[in-house]
Design a protein around this motif. Structure first.
Motif, PDB file in Angstrom:
ATOM      1  N   PHE A  52       0.836  -1.203   0.000  1.00 42.11           N
ATOM      2  CA  PHE A  52       0.000   0.000   0.000  1.00 42.11           C
ATOM      3  C   PHE A  52       0.872   1.255   0.000  1.00 42.11           C
ATOM      4  CE2 PHE A  52      -3.636  -2.623   1.722  1.00 42.11           C
ATOM      5  CZ  PHE A  52      -4.515  -2.323   0.685  1.00 42.11           C
ATOM      6  N   ARG A  53       1.987   1.229   0.753  1.00 44.18           N
ATOM      7  CA  ARG A  53       2.900   2.383   0.749  1.00 44.18           C
ATOM      8  C   ARG A  53       3.566   2.539  -0.614  1.00 44.18           C
ATOM      9  NH1 ARG A  53       4.288   0.146   5.836  1.00 44.18           N
ATOM     10  NH2 ARG A  53       6.218  -0.729   4.950  1.00 44.18           N
ATOM     11  N   ASP A  54       3.952   1.417  -1.208  1.00 45.36           N
ATOM     12  CA  ASP A  54       4.592   1.470  -2.520  1.00 45.36           C
ATOM     13  C   ASP A  54       3.649   2.039  -3.581  1.00 45.36           C
ATOM     14  OD1 ASP A  54       6.855   0.394  -1.399  1.00 45.36           O
ATOM     15  OD2 ASP A  54       6.505  -1.642  -2.150  1.00 45.36           O
ATOM     16  N   LEU A  55       2.362   1.767  -3.434  1.00 48.74           N
ATOM     17  CA  LEU A  55       1.392   2.284  -4.389  1.00 48.74           C
ATOM     18  C   LEU A  55       1.396   3.809  -4.436  1.00 48.74           C
ATOM     19  CD1 LEU A  55      -1.718  -0.046  -3.900  1.00 48.74           C
ATOM     20  CD2 LEU A  55      -0.400   0.251  -6.010  1.00 48.74           C
ATOM     21  N   GLU A  56       1.570   4.433  -3.287  1.00 46.40           N
ATOM     22  CA  GLU A  56       1.605   5.896  -3.243  1.00 46.40           C
ATOM     23  C   GLU A  56       2.779   6.424  -4.063  1.00 46.40           C
ATOM     24  OE1 GLU A  56      -0.751   7.859  -1.821  1.00 46.40           O
ATOM     25  OE2 GLU A  56      -1.807   5.961  -1.527  1.00 46.40           O
ATOM     26  N   GLU A  57       3.925   5.753  -3.965  1.00 44.41           N
ATOM     27  CA  GLU A  57       5.093   6.169  -4.738  1.00 44.41           C
ATOM     28  C   GLU A  57       4.864   5.949  -6.229  1.00 44.41           C
ATOM     29  OE1 GLU A  57       8.598   4.284  -3.313  1.00 44.41           O
ATOM     30  OE2 GLU A  57       8.360   4.972  -1.246  1.00 44.41           O
ATOM     31  N   THR A  58       4.229   4.840  -6.580  1.00 46.57           N
ATOM     32  CA  THR A  58       3.935   4.564  -7.989  1.00 46.57           C
ATOM     33  C   THR A  58       3.027   5.630  -8.577  1.00 46.57           C
ATOM     34  OG1 THR A  58       4.159   2.174  -7.635  1.00 46.57           O
ATOM     35  CG2 THR A  58       2.939   2.871  -9.587  1.00 46.57           C
ATOM     36  N   LEU A  59       2.025   6.035  -7.822  1.00 49.33           N
ATOM     37  CA  LEU A  59       1.102   7.057  -8.299  1.00 49.33           C
ATOM     38  C   LEU A  59       1.808   8.400  -8.493  1.00 49.33           C
ATOM     39  CD1 LEU A  59      -1.841   7.544  -9.048  1.00 49.33           C
ATOM     40  CD2 LEU A  59      -2.287   8.168  -6.665  1.00 49.33           C
ATOM     41  N   GLU A  60       2.714   8.741  -7.589  1.00 52.52           N
ATOM     42  CA  GLU A  60       3.458   9.997  -7.735  1.00 52.52           C
ATOM     43  C   GLU A  60       4.350   9.956  -8.967  1.00 52.52           C
ATOM     44  OE1 GLU A  60       3.075  12.860  -6.062  1.00 52.52           O
ATOM     45  OE2 GLU A  60       1.364  11.765  -5.220  1.00 52.52           O
ATOM     46  N   LYS A  61       4.954   8.801  -9.239  1.00 57.31           N
ATOM     47  CA  LYS A  61       5.775   8.660 -10.443  1.00 57.31           C
ATOM     48  C   LYS A  61       4.920   8.835 -11.692  1.00 57.31           C
ATOM     49  CE  LYS A  61       9.145   5.467  -8.382  1.00 57.31           C
ATOM     50  NZ  LYS A  61       9.666   4.066  -8.397  1.00 57.31           N
ATOM     51  N   ALA A  62       3.727   8.265 -11.674  1.00 50.53           N
ATOM     52  CA  ALA A  62       2.825   8.375 -12.826  1.00 50.53           C
ATOM     53  C   ALA A  62       2.455   9.831 -13.083  1.00 50.53           C
ATOM     54  CB  ALA A  62       1.579   7.536 -12.584  1.00 50.53           C
ATOM     55  N   LYS A  63       2.110  10.550 -12.016  1.00 49.75           N
ATOM     56  CA  LYS A  63       1.725  11.951 -12.167  1.00 49.75           C
ATOM     57  C   LYS A  63       2.892  12.785 -12.687  1.00 49.75           C
ATOM     58  CE  LYS A  63      -1.768  11.867  -8.470  1.00 49.75           C
ATOM     59  NZ  LYS A  63      -2.105  12.354  -7.099  1.00 49.75           N
ATOM     60  N   LEU A  64       4.080  12.523 -12.169  1.00 51.47           N
ATOM     61  CA  LEU A  64       5.253  13.268 -12.606  1.00 51.47           C
ATOM     62  C   LEU A  64       5.533  13.033 -14.081  1.00 51.47           C
ATOM     63  CD1 LEU A  64       7.723  15.032 -11.986  1.00 51.47           C
ATOM     64  CD2 LEU A  64       8.941  12.954 -11.307  1.00 51.47           C
ATOM     65  N   ARG A  65       5.474  11.774 -14.520  1.00 48.22           N
ATOM     66  CA  ARG A  65       5.712  11.459 -15.929  1.00 48.22           C
ATOM     67  C   ARG A  65       4.656  12.106 -16.826  1.00 48.22           C
ATOM     68  NH1 ARG A  65      10.712   9.217 -17.336  1.00 48.22           N
ATOM     69  NH2 ARG A  65      11.408   7.877 -15.620  1.00 48.22           N
ATOM     70  N   LEU A  66       3.435  12.151 -16.351  1.00 46.79           N
ATOM     71  CA  LEU A  66       2.374  12.781 -17.130  1.00 46.79           C
ATOM     72  C   LEU A  66       2.639  14.274 -17.287  1.00 46.79           C
ATOM     73  CD1 LEU A  66      -0.376  12.190 -18.517  1.00 46.79           C
ATOM     74  CD2 LEU A  66      -1.455  12.856 -16.363  1.00 46.79           C
ATOM     75  N   MET A  67       3.029  14.947 -16.214  1.00 44.07           N
ATOM     76  CA  MET A  67       3.319  16.375 -16.282  1.00 44.07           C
ATOM     77  C   MET A  67       4.526  16.657 -17.172  1.00 44.07           C
ATOM     78  SD  MET A  67       0.933  17.827 -14.703  1.00 44.07           S
ATOM     79  CE  MET A  67       1.621  19.472 -14.742  1.00 44.07           C
ATOM     80  N   GLU A  68       5.458  15.709 -17.225  1.00 48.50           N
ATOM     81  CA  GLU A  68       6.649  15.871 -18.065  1.00 48.50           C
ATOM     82  C   GLU A  68       6.404  15.464 -19.513  1.00 48.50           C
ATOM     83  OE1 GLU A  68       9.482  13.469 -15.978  1.00 48.50           O
ATOM     84  OE2 GLU A  68      10.132  15.109 -14.671  1.00 48.50           O
ATOM     85  N   GLN A  69       5.153  15.091 -19.830  1.00 45.32           N
ATOM     86  CA  GLN A  69       4.784  14.686 -21.183  1.00 45.32           C
ATOM     87  C   GLN A  69       5.440  13.373 -21.613  1.00 45.32           C
ATOM     88  OE1 GLN A  69       2.452  16.828 -22.937  1.00 45.32           O
ATOM     89  NE2 GLN A  69       2.382  17.458 -20.820  1.00 45.32           N
ATOM     90  N   ASP A  70       5.861  12.570 -20.657  1.00 46.39           N
ATOM     91  CA  ASP A  70       6.455  11.274 -20.977  1.00 46.39           C
ATOM     92  C   ASP A  70       5.319  10.247 -20.959  1.00 46.39           C
ATOM     93  OD1 ASP A  70       8.018   9.059 -21.314  1.00 46.39           O
ATOM     94  OD2 ASP A  70       9.529   9.660 -19.848  1.00 46.39           O
TER      95      ASP A  70
END
Length: 477
Positions: A52-70
């Motif tokens: 469950f803790r790892d999921l939070e990190e995965t979601l933050e990575k997803a949001k960051l990549r989306l904002m970076e247009q990756d």
């Protein structure tokens, strides 16, 4: 800025109409490949609270990549979040315990939002991949020396596996090699195999989010997502297949002795595109975990590849130049096991401590033509010992992001040990390299962190004695 809500996949801004929507050397993946990168495996021995803790990190990575247009990596991380929440976590021990109720509720809520993003990203990625396949079909067929490393013939006994004129006969002799025609003809579009249509709907349909609702796709977005199309992230310094692009003014590596045979413009179904599948020696009970508790699929690697690659690179080594190759293979049907079947040597340029691939599209065509998965990479240290440099770590990170089990083999012909098999620690090593913004090729990382580790001793790599193919597309002397 255009958004996913108001920009259709077929629309392109004026500045992009005559420009490919990808960087030179970037690998554009199919949805099937992205799903394979996203679908990690959990261990029932690891406490569910950690996941469950790892999921939070995965979601933050997803949001960051989306904002970076990756968009590709954003899709991978969002899909990883969704598949863990709705496919894997419900099968974990303690999932239904009351103390995890808030975590379940939060994960389910975020998974529904992630599905919205995935459904909006999917048509953009599909169109870009189809454009990429069409682009590859217009390229000249790479000139490739195709051979097979045979355990019966030993390291010096590379033999041609294609039944062309000039193939090695029973006597061991060979006719003169075929000469290439004048000029390169375009690749037949049929040679570039497109994977079966991947459907996120079919993959996730019926799986449950929370305790009452199931996945029903497509879903309607409720908010705009700040994503332009087409757009490539400038933050991903290493493409999936290539070493990191550096401005290296270096001579092209020396080619090995002229091979006995070449292939060019071979039609589908001929020996040039044969699907080679060696026996699998992996024990069904084999199991290994990352440092974060994620199960890794075992990778079978041929024992002969180390000395054979050292032999292939010997001329470069004598000139104190690195040599690199790509480890390719397949997944065993019906099993969670990967088998390396093919070593591809791409066009490249090198120095004593760097090796950069060139004309990566030719590499991608070979992989697609042969239906191969990228399992990692191999390179030499012509004068240094066997270790992972900072440049190697950044290169390896791009491989592991697309295949968590991906490996790096380093060969050091002048030292003992002569080779090593490595991977980044997960999550510490991957997170460290991803967050590193240093632009110079060689730079230090935090010595207090274990960034990479041996992938052979008790890990997911299984060495076995079997034949494998070698495809050298560096060109003909």
């Amino acid at each position: 800025m255009a958004t996913l809500r108001n920009l259709q996949p077929s629309e392109k801004t004026p500045s992009m109409r005559n420009k490919a929507p990808w960087k030179p050397g970037e690998r554009i993946c199919s949805l099937e490949e992205l799903y394979r990168a996203a679908d990690i495996r959990l261990s029932r021995k690891v406490p569910i609270a950690k996941y469950f803790r790892d999921l939070e990190e995965t979601l933050e990575k997803a949001k960051l990549r989306l904002m970076e247009q990756d968009l590709q990596y954003a899709y991978v991380f969002y899909l990883r979040y969704v598949t863990v929440v709705i496919k894997h976590l419900p099968n974990m021990p303690d999932y239904d315990k009351p103390e995890h109720a808030k975590s379940r509720e939060r994960a389910s809520k975020n998974a529904k939002k992630a599905l919205t993003v995935l459904e909006r990203l999917q048509p953009l990625l599909v169109e870009r991949y189809e454009e990429y396949v069409k682009y590859l079909s217009t390229l000249p067929r790479p000139k490739a020396a195709v051979s097979t490393y045979s355990t019966r013939h030993g390291i010096s006994g590379r033999k041609i596996s294609n039944p062309f004129e000039g193939v090695v006969g029973d006597s061991g002799s060979a006719a003169p090699p075929r000469t290439m025609p004048q000029g390169d003809r375009p690749i037949d579009a049929g040679l570039v195999k497109q994977p079966a249509r991947f459907s996120l709907t079919d993959t996730l349909q019926g799986l449950h989010i929370g305790s009452h609702s199931s996945v029903r796709l497509p879903v309607k977005p409720k908010e705009e997502l700040p994503v332009t199309y087409p757009s490539i992230s400038a933050t991903n310094h290493s493409s999936t297949q290539s070493s990191q692009p550096r401005n290296i003014d270096a001579p092209r590596p020396v080619l090995p002795p002229k091979p006995l045979e070449y292939h060019d413009n071979t039609p589908p179904g001929t020996a040039g595109a044969e699907s080679f599948m060696p026996p699998c020696f992996i024990n069904a009970a084999h199991s290994s975990l990352t440092e974060g508790g994620v199960r890794m699929r075992p990778i079978q690697v041929p024992e002969g590849i180390f000395e054979e690659f050292i032999d292939i690179a010997s001329k470069n080594t004598r000139s104190n130049l690195e040599t690199c190759g790509i480890l390719c293979g397949k997944q065993i049907p019906g099993q969670e096991a990967l088998v390396m079947t093919t070593l591809i040597i791409p066009k490249q340029r090198a120095t004593s401590d760097t090796c950069v691939t060139e004309h990566e599209e030719e590499l991608f065509v070979e992989q697609m033509d042969r239906d191969l998965i990228t399992l990692g990479w191999i390179h030499t240290h012509p004068s240094q010992t066997c270790f992972m440099s900072s440049l190697d770590l950044h290169t390896q990170c791009s491989y592991q992001l697309m295949l968590p089990e991906a490996i790096a083999i380093v060969c050091s012909p002048q030292h003992d040990p002569r080779f090593g098999i490595f991977r980044l620690t997960d999550p510490m090593g991957i997170d460290t390299i991803q967050s590193c913004k240093e632009k110079s090729a060689f730079h230090p990382h935090d010595d207090s962190k274990v960034i990479y580790t041996n992938a052979s001793d008790g890990s997911h790599v299984v060495l076995a004695n079997y034949d494998f193919d070698i495809v050298d597309i560096r060109g003909v002397l």
